[in-house]
Design a protein around this motif. Sequence first.
Motif, PDB file in Angstrom:
ATOM      1  N   ASP A  25       0.813  -1.217   0.000  1.00  0.00           N
ATOM      2  CA  ASP A  25       0.000   0.000   0.000  1.00  0.00           C
ATOM      3  C   ASP A  25       0.848   1.269   0.000  1.00  0.00           C
ATOM      4  O   ASP A  25       0.483   2.265  -0.616  1.00  0.00           O
ATOM      5  CB  ASP A  25      -0.910   0.004   1.228  1.00  0.00           C
ATOM      6  N   ASN A  26       1.983   1.212   0.705  1.00  0.00           N
ATOM      7  CA  ASN A  26       2.821   2.415   0.750  1.00  0.00           C
ATOM      8  C   ASN A  26       4.254   2.037   1.085  1.00  0.00           C
ATOM      9  O   ASN A  26       4.517   0.939   1.554  1.00  0.00           O
ATOM     10  CB  ASN A  26       2.269   3.424   1.757  1.00  0.00           C
ATOM     11  N   ILE A  27       5.167   2.959   0.814  1.00  0.00           N
ATOM     12  CA  ILE A  27       6.577   2.694   1.112  1.00  0.00           C
ATOM     13  C   ILE A  27       7.131   3.828   1.990  1.00  0.00           C
ATOM     14  O   ILE A  27       6.660   4.964   1.907  1.00  0.00           O
ATOM     15  CB  ILE A  27       7.427   2.572  -0.180  1.00  0.00           C
ATOM     16  N   PRO A  28       8.118   3.501   2.852  1.00  0.00           N
ATOM     17  CA  PRO A  28       8.679   4.560   3.695  1.00  0.00           C
ATOM     18  C   PRO A  28       9.635   5.456   2.929  1.00  0.00           C
ATOM     19  O   PRO A  28      10.385   4.990   2.067  1.00  0.00           O
ATOM     20  CB  PRO A  28       9.451   3.762   4.768  1.00  0.00           C
ATOM     21  N   VAL A  29       9.576   6.739   3.231  1.00  0.00           N
ATOM     22  CA  VAL A  29      10.556   7.696   2.698  1.00  0.00           C
ATOM     23  C   VAL A  29      10.918   8.622   3.850  1.00  0.00           C
ATOM     24  O   VAL A  29      10.087   9.427   4.285  1.00  0.00           O
ATOM     25  CB  VAL A  29       9.978   8.524   1.532  1.00  0.00           C
ATOM     26  N   GLY A  30      12.124   8.478   4.359  1.00  0.00           N
ATOM     27  CA  GLY A  30      12.519   9.251   5.533  1.00  0.00           C
ATOM     28  C   GLY A  30      11.528   8.982   6.656  1.00  0.00           C
ATOM     29  O   GLY A  30      11.204   7.829   6.950  1.00  0.00           O
ATOM     30  N   ARG A  31      10.988  10.053   7.258  1.00  0.00           N
ATOM     31  CA  ARG A  31      10.031   9.863   8.357  1.00  0.00           C
ATOM     32  C   ARG A  31       8.599   9.857   7.867  1.00  0.00           C
ATOM     33  O   ARG A  31       7.666   9.809   8.650  1.00  0.00           O
ATOM     34  CB  ARG A  31      10.239  10.946   9.411  1.00  0.00           C
ATOM     35  N   ASP A  32       8.425   9.910   6.554  1.00  0.00           N
ATOM     36  CA  ASP A  32       7.071   9.922   5.997  1.00  0.00           C
ATOM     37  C   ASP A  32       6.891   8.692   5.096  1.00  0.00           C
ATOM     38  O   ASP A  32       7.749   7.795   5.070  1.00  0.00           O
ATOM     39  CB  ASP A  32       6.852  11.223   5.217  1.00  0.00           C
ATOM     40  N   ARG A  33       5.789   8.641   4.357  1.00  0.00           N
ATOM     41  CA  ARG A  33       5.533   7.518   3.463  1.00  0.00           C
ATOM     42  C   ARG A  33       5.017   8.035   2.128  1.00  0.00           C
ATOM     43  O   ARG A  33       4.554   9.173   2.030  1.00  0.00           O
ATOM     44  CB  ARG A  33       4.502   6.567   4.091  1.00  0.00           C
TER      45      ARG A  33
END
Length: 355
Positions: free
Chosen positions: A325-333
Amino acid sequence: MKSKNEVVVKRPDDWHLHLRDGEMLQAVLPFSAELYGRAIIMPNLRPPVRTVKDAAAYRRRILNCLPAGHGFQPLMTLYLTDETPPAEIRLAKSEGLLTGVKLYPVGATTNSEHGVTSIKKVYRVLEVMQELDMPLLIHGEVSDPAVDIFDRESVFIDRELQPLRQAMPELKIVMEHVSSKIGVDYVLAAEKNLGTTVTPHHLLINRNSIFAGGLNPHMYCLPVVKREADRLAIRQAAVSGDPRFFFGSDSAPHRLVDKEKAGGAAGVFNISTALSSIVRVFEAEESMDKLEAFMSLNGARFYGMPVNPDTITLQKTETPVPATDNIPVGRDRVKVFQPREPQFWQIVDGLRQTK
Ligand code: NCD
Ligand code: ZN
């Protein structure tokens, strides 16, 4: 093709991709690099990729995120502004570093603030591109606020693209991410030097998706998805195998915080689901024999490049492939674009290591 449940095609390319920079680049690049041979990298960074030097540095940053000797080839583009000097195009040609130049009408999309205010202003640059056989990649929408958002592509064709093509018939143009039946028909009517990229989302959804079950920012991209008749026209053209239509994901990641706010960003991150959903489209349209043309042959031919030498294999599974559904990017997604239908095709051979 081997059987109904297995497909082998030449390694595909992605002719329209946003990789961004920094930690976003690191997070999203593996999804492209594991599968695609080459990708045209869009230059709408902040600040944009305006010079050959910028493009060389950006290319290096991309390659630095991959293991040495990895086969993925980022094909670089320049962001055209009113001030781009013709000499920059000559330099680009002599250095052999650029695959094309991207024209964003000012205000037409994400990070287009530095875009072209009037095509007439860049005619001299375009003439040099025509002379040097440097492709022009166009975001084909007017940004005139008086024009309805669903008509921006067709008005662009009438006001800008047709006069430009008449003035410079030898200029090779990609009208990026075709989004309307009028756009499809326009490309079909072109005898030469015009092609278009087709995105997975313009094949899969219509404008109802933006409003179904409440306002959904994750279905918002530019050009905005249009009517069902438009989607069907794009679909028909893509599965026909016509050489003027080729895959360009327009995968355009934005952090959740930037999508889910008032004034949320345009763009969907689709690259991890793109191929499996496109195979479904070709399967549903009984056109599996045209899949390879769309994914792996037509774009290379348009750009005058060799087809990738190796192949990938896809297999149809009995139960749906679990979707991320989603992937992590830094502290967000970053949310992954979800086709409505379950996915049954997965890549069983040809994925490359990206670490
Ligand atoms: C793209 C982006 O986010 O950079 N957004 C989009 O909706 N497609 C820009 C673009 O290609 O228009
Ligand atoms: Zn784009």
